[in-house]
Design a protein around this motif. Structure first.
Motif, mmCIF file in Angstrom:
data_model
loop_
_atom_site.group_PDB
_atom_site.id
_atom_site.type_symbol
_atom_site.label_atom_id
_atom_site.label_comp_id
_atom_site.label_asym_id
_atom_site.label_seq_id
_atom_site.Cartn_x
_atom_site.Cartn_y
_atom_site.Cartn_z
ATOM 1 N N CYS A 125 -9.727 -7.590 2.506
ATOM 2 C CA CYS A 125 -9.459 -9.102 2.452
ATOM 3 C C CYS A 125 -7.971 -9.178 1.960
ATOM 4 C CB CYS A 125 -10.570 -9.459 1.332
ATOM 5 S SG CYS A 125 -10.009 -11.199 0.902
ATOM 6 N N VAL A 126 -7.443 -10.135 2.600
ATOM 7 C CA VAL A 126 -6.111 -10.329 2.254
ATOM 8 C C VAL A 126 -6.075 -11.836 1.614
ATOM 9 C CG1 VAL A 126 -3.696 -10.637 2.886
ATOM 10 C CG2 VAL A 126 -5.242 -9.013 4.004
ATOM 11 N N ILE A 127 -5.798 -12.033 0.424
ATOM 12 C CA ILE A 127 -5.078 -13.304 -0.282
ATOM 13 C C ILE A 127 -3.765 -13.858 0.087
ATOM 14 C CG2 ILE A 127 -5.729 -14.782 -2.280
ATOM 15 C CD1 ILE A 127 -7.926 -12.715 -3.040
ATOM 16 N N ASP A 128 -3.459 -14.695 0.761
ATOM 17 C CA ASP A 128 -2.355 -15.057 1.115
ATOM 18 C C ASP A 128 -1.746 -16.418 0.255
ATOM 19 O OD1 ASP A 128 0.288 -15.180 2.404
ATOM 20 O OD2 ASP A 128 -0.530 -16.151 4.235
ATOM 21 N N LEU A 141 -3.189 -4.660 -4.387
ATOM 22 C CA LEU A 141 -2.139 -4.121 -3.622
ATOM 23 C C LEU A 141 -1.277 -5.636 -3.433
ATOM 24 C CD1 LEU A 141 -2.624 -1.543 -1.119
ATOM 25 C CD2 LEU A 141 -1.953 -1.557 -3.481
ATOM 26 N N CYS A 142 -0.078 -5.730 -3.868
ATOM 27 C CA CYS A 142 0.640 -6.908 -3.710
ATOM 28 C C CYS A 142 1.680 -6.961 -2.833
ATOM 29 C CB CYS A 142 1.315 -7.375 -5.129
ATOM 30 S SG CYS A 142 1.893 -9.119 -4.976
ATOM 31 N N ARG A 143 1.823 -7.414 -1.635
ATOM 32 C CA ARG A 143 2.889 -7.553 -0.638
ATOM 33 C C ARG A 143 3.791 -8.788 -0.800
ATOM 34 N NH1 ARG A 143 2.399 -10.147 4.666
ATOM 35 N NH2 ARG A 143 3.294 -11.709 3.176
ATOM 36 N N PHE A 144 5.070 -8.481 -0.720
ATOM 37 C CA PHE A 144 6.181 -9.533 -0.959
ATOM 38 C C PHE A 144 6.742 -9.963 0.317
ATOM 39 C CE2 PHE A 144 5.783 -7.493 -4.910
ATOM 40 C CZ PHE A 144 5.459 -8.525 -5.745
ATOM 41 N N PHE A 167 -4.084 -7.728 -1.535
ATOM 42 C CA PHE A 167 -4.920 -6.829 -0.786
ATOM 43 C C PHE A 167 -6.153 -6.336 -1.406
ATOM 44 C CE2 PHE A 167 -1.291 -7.593 1.801
ATOM 45 C CZ PHE A 167 -1.541 -7.179 3.195
ATOM 46 N N CYS A 168 -7.241 -6.772 -1.382
ATOM 47 C CA CYS A 168 -8.471 -6.246 -1.757
ATOM 48 C C CYS A 168 -9.700 -6.145 -0.938
ATOM 49 C CB CYS A 168 -8.809 -7.231 -2.925
ATOM 50 S SG CYS A 168 -9.101 -8.800 -2.495
ATOM 51 N N ARG A 169 -10.921 -5.678 -1.294
ATOM 52 C CA ARG A 169 -11.922 -5.543 -0.703
ATOM 53 C C ARG A 169 -12.874 -6.639 -0.891
ATOM 54 N NH1 ARG A 169 -15.290 -1.303 -2.434
ATOM 55 N NH2 ARG A 169 -14.163 -1.355 -4.207
ATOM 56 N N VAL A 170 -13.756 -6.801 -0.008
ATOM 57 C CA VAL A 170 -14.745 -7.787 -0.027
ATOM 58 C C VAL A 170 -15.969 -7.422 0.344
ATOM 59 C CG1 VAL A 170 -14.297 -8.969 2.507
ATOM 60 C CG2 VAL A 170 -15.263 -10.445 0.448
ATOM 61 N N ASP A 171 -17.474 -7.926 -0.275
ATOM 62 C CA ASP A 171 -18.385 -7.477 0.156
ATOM 63 C C ASP A 171 -19.092 -7.935 1.220
ATOM 64 O OD1 ASP A 171 -18.797 -10.000 -0.745
ATOM 65 O OD2 ASP A 171 -20.995 -9.620 -1.856
ATOM 66 N N VAL A 172 -18.681 -9.094 1.854
ATOM 67 C CA VAL A 172 -19.079 -9.736 3.039
ATOM 68 C C VAL A 172 -17.947 -10.196 3.885
ATOM 69 C CG1 VAL A 172 -20.681 -11.817 3.987
ATOM 70 C CG2 VAL A 172 -21.367 -10.308 2.116
ATOM 71 N N GLY A 173 -17.929 -10.058 5.112
ATOM 72 C CA GLY A 173 -16.943 -10.496 5.861
ATOM 73 C C GLY A 173 -16.892 -11.892 6.196
ATOM 74 N N GLN A 201 8.006 -5.826 1.286
ATOM 75 C CA GLN A 201 8.184 -5.086 0.156
ATOM 76 C C GLN A 201 6.535 -5.008 -0.485
ATOM 77 O OE1 GLN A 201 11.072 -3.610 -0.665
ATOM 78 N NE2 GLN A 201 11.833 -4.193 1.058
ATOM 79 N N TRP A 202 6.472 -3.959 -1.409
ATOM 80 C CA TRP A 202 5.312 -3.844 -2.095
ATOM 81 C C TRP A 202 5.587 -3.443 -3.451
ATOM 82 C CZ3 TRP A 202 0.439 -4.306 0.327
ATOM 83 C CH2 TRP A 202 0.460 -4.497 1.614
ATOM 84 N N ASP A 203 4.637 -3.907 -4.397
ATOM 85 C CA ASP A 203 4.643 -3.754 -5.778
ATOM 86 C C ASP A 203 4.535 -2.107 -5.981
ATOM 87 O OD1 ASP A 203 2.059 -3.445 -5.971
ATOM 88 O OD2 ASP A 203 1.887 -4.945 -7.168
ATOM 89 N N ASP A 204 4.756 -2.056 -7.408
ATOM 90 C CA ASP A 204 4.506 -0.397 -8.127
ATOM 91 C C ASP A 204 3.031 0.241 -7.774
ATOM 92 O OD1 ASP A 204 7.061 -1.082 -8.858
ATOM 93 O OD2 ASP A 204 6.512 -1.086 -10.834
ATOM 94 N N LEU A 205 2.032 -0.655 -7.315
ATOM 95 C CA LEU A 205 0.652 -0.182 -7.355
ATOM 96 C C LEU A 205 0.550 0.817 -5.848
ATOM 97 C CD1 LEU A 205 -1.687 -2.998 -8.847
ATOM 98 C CD2 LEU A 205 -0.728 -0.793 -9.800
ATOM 99 N N GLY A 206 1.555 0.281 -4.993
ATOM 100 C CA GLY A 206 1.397 1.089 -3.857
ATOM 101 C C GLY A 206 1.412 0.111 -2.646
ATOM 102 N N SER A 207 0.891 0.856 -1.653
ATOM 103 C CA SER A 207 0.860 0.156 -0.378
ATOM 104 C C SER A 207 -0.385 0.603 0.485
ATOM 105 C CB SER A 207 2.076 0.154 0.482
ATOM 106 O OG SER A 207 2.026 1.275 1.280
ATOM 107 N N PRO A 208 -0.849 0.057 1.563
ATOM 108 C CA PRO A 208 -1.898 0.572 2.322
ATOM 109 C C PRO A 208 -1.539 1.980 2.823
ATOM 110 C CG PRO A 208 -1.584 -1.699 2.864
ATOM 111 C CD PRO A 208 -0.420 -1.433 2.024
#
Length: 172
Positions: free
Chosen positions: A30-33, A60-63, A72-78, A131-138
């Motif tokens: 899931c991507v929350i833009d 995960l946070c993308r700039f 960027f996270c996961r979701v239970d139902v598409g 760019q990605w934050d300190d938590l990493g990237s995919p």
């Protein structure tokens, strides 16, 4: 529906004006833009998001360009797309840009920019790169390690952001 292989990637590389890599939004991704280019408002949206869904603190946070971010996270139902309306800082000046939040949950074909060029200049130079934050990237964090949300969490968050935009004086 395309089978992406190394050969497919090489063919695309030769056809592209510039190189950027998108991720397929599918399989629980899931991507929350947060497509808002006002840092103060993004800060308020992020505070609201963390209050309602604290697990997003591990997303995960993308700039990209300006104040805009994608979580960027996961979701239970598409689902295909859950979004706010398009909002303007001033109804009198719609040229100041559209502000909205969209969540994509893999229910329909979608890719989302992740690496490489976001914006290319007049001389084909990269002006802005993702760019990605300190938590990493995919690239470094597996999907299974992303924080999980329910579809109801996403709907509630988008509704709360819609109310925040109205309370902040933005115009639909």
């Amino acid at each position: 529906t395309i089978d992406v292989t190394p050969a497919t990637g090489q063919a695309w590389d030769r056809m592209a004006r510039y190189n950027a890599t998108g991720l397929r939004v599918e399989g629980g991704l899931c991507v929350i833009d947060i497509d808002i280019d006002d840092q103060d408002l993004v800060d308020k949206v992020m505070a609201l998001a963390l209050e309602r869904t604290p697990q997003l603190g591990e997303a995960l946070c993308r700039f990209g360009r300006g104040a805009k971010v994608a979580l960027f996270c996961r979701v239970d139902v598409g689902f295909s797309r859950i979004a706010t309306r398009h909002w303007f800082a001033s109804a009198a000046d719609p040229d100041d840009g559209v502000h909205c939040v969209e969540a994509f949950g893999g229910g329909s074909a979608r890719q989302f920019g992740a690496f490489g060029a976001h914006t290319i200049g007049d001389r084909d130079e990269i002006v802005i790169a993702y760019q990605w934050d300190d938590l990493g990237s995919p690239e470094t964090v597996p999907l299974a390690d992303l924080p999980a949300m329910t579809k109801a969490d996403v709907v509630g968050l988008v509704d709360a952001i819609e109310a925040l935009l109205a309370a902040e004086g933005y115009q639909p």
